[in-house]
Design an enzyme around this catalytic site. Structure first.
Site, short mmCIF file in Angstrom:
data_model
loop_
_atom_site.label_atom_id
_atom_site.label_comp_id
_atom_site.label_asym_id
_atom_site.label_seq_id
_atom_site.Cartn_x
_atom_site.Cartn_y
_atom_site.Cartn_z
CG ASP A 46 5.11 -6.09 7.86
OD1 ASP A 46 5.78 -5.81 6.84
OD2 ASP A 46 5.65 -6.40 8.95
CB SER A 47 5.03 -2.36 3.29
OG SER A 47 4.48 -3.26 2.35
CG ASP A 85 5.21 -9.43 5.32
OD1 ASP A 85 6.01 -10.37 5.17
OD2 ASP A 85 5.48 -8.25 5.01
CE LYS A 115 8.17 -10.42 3.22
NZ LYS A 115 8.58 -9.64 4.40
CD GLU A 117 10.55 -7.90 9.00
OE1 GLU A 117 11.20 -7.42 9.97
OE2 GLU A 117 9.79 -7.22 8.30
CD GLU A 184 13.61 -4.27 3.09
OE1 GLU A 184 12.84 -5.21 3.38
OE2 GLU A 184 13.31 -3.07 3.20
#
Ligand code: KIV
Length: 267
Positions: A46-47, A85, A115, A117, A184
């Site tokens: 999602d960057s 993501d 993925k 978070e 991270e």
């Protein structure tokens, strides 16, 4: 053209002590190039919100955008495993929504895993996805979707209590059934400890050399982001310089009437 890598290959690589190379991609041409060069895993991060769409952070990225970018990446891939993501608010509200949205990334996007978070707080969600056969990669430490809670993009786990919480989070993610975990921006010693304790692969970004694999954002390593670059990024090329040069030469030749010549014209 090799066989497509799967979660079994990632586990085999960890068990054999073979490092896992991961990069982000958001479109077909980049995915093709990195797949050709032998990348193990492509993360449709999602960057994309920051490096492609120009947002200040990843929070505005939508499910539809993630599905779109995932499909483009998957079309360019023959061998790499593709992980997509889950964007902010696509999995935090309730388990049914998390399942539906993760399912879209697999069914419409063509990803092999998603993925998300979070650690202990996301264990139930990870389990809900794994239970319907959607492989999940966890992500702890500096979690960009929590930028407002963290008060910025800061290294996590430097204090003892925070480090213990991250260790507990890593264990919870593994116990919930995740197939791998991204660590991270945490101290290298903590990442090393987590990597030794967990049996699933750890993929580090700003987490030192002892993780089972490494991930970086493609625009960062190619020097395409000319703004701020975090300490953990290594620049392997000056793509912005090459692109600027090409654009300048084109403008120059058009203005001078040097392009097109006969070579680029039809009879
Ligand atoms: O969104 C992303 O690109 C990521 C990686 C940098 C880990 O989450």
């Amino acid at each position: 053209m090799g066989k497509k890598k799967t979660i079994l290959d990632l586990q085999r690589m960890k068990d054999a002590g073979e490092k896992i190379a991961v990069l982000t991609a958001y479109d077909y041409p980049f995915a093709r190039l990195m797949d050709d060069e032998g990348i193990d895993v492509i993360l449709v991060g999602d960057s994309v919100g920051s490096v492609v769409s120009g947002y200040d952070n990843t929070l505005p990225v939508t499910m539809d955008e993630m599905v779109y970018h995932t499909r483009a990446v998957v079309r360019g891939v023959a061998s790499a495993m593709v992980v997509a993501d889950m964007p902010f608010l696509s999995y935090q509200v309730d388990l049914a929504e998390a399942r539906r949205n993760a399912g879209r990334l697999i069914k419409e996007g063509g990803a092999q895993a998603v993925k998300l978070e979070g650690g202990t707080n996301m264990a139930e969600t990870i389990r809900a996805l794994v239970d319907i056969d959607i492989p999940v990669v966890g992500h702890i430490g500096l979690t960009p979707q929590s930028v407002h809670r963290m008060g910025g993009y800061k290294v996590q786990g430097r204090q003892e209590a925070q480090a213990e919480q991250l260790l507990a989070d890593a264990r919870a993610v593994e116990q919930a059934g995740a197939c791998a975990i991204v660590l991270e921006a945490i101290p290298a010693s903590l990442a090393s400890r987590i990597t030794r304790e967990l049996s699933i692969p750890t993929i580090g970004i700003g987490a030192g050399p002892d993780c089972d694999g490494q991930v970086l954002v493609i625009h960062d390593i190619l020097g395409l982001c000319e703004k701020y670059s975090p300490k953990f990024v290594k620049r392997y090329a000056d793509a912005a310089g090459v692109i600027r040069g090409g654009i300048r030469d084109y403008i120059d030749e058009v203005k001078k009437g040097a392009f097109p010549t006969e070579e680029h014209s039809f009879k």
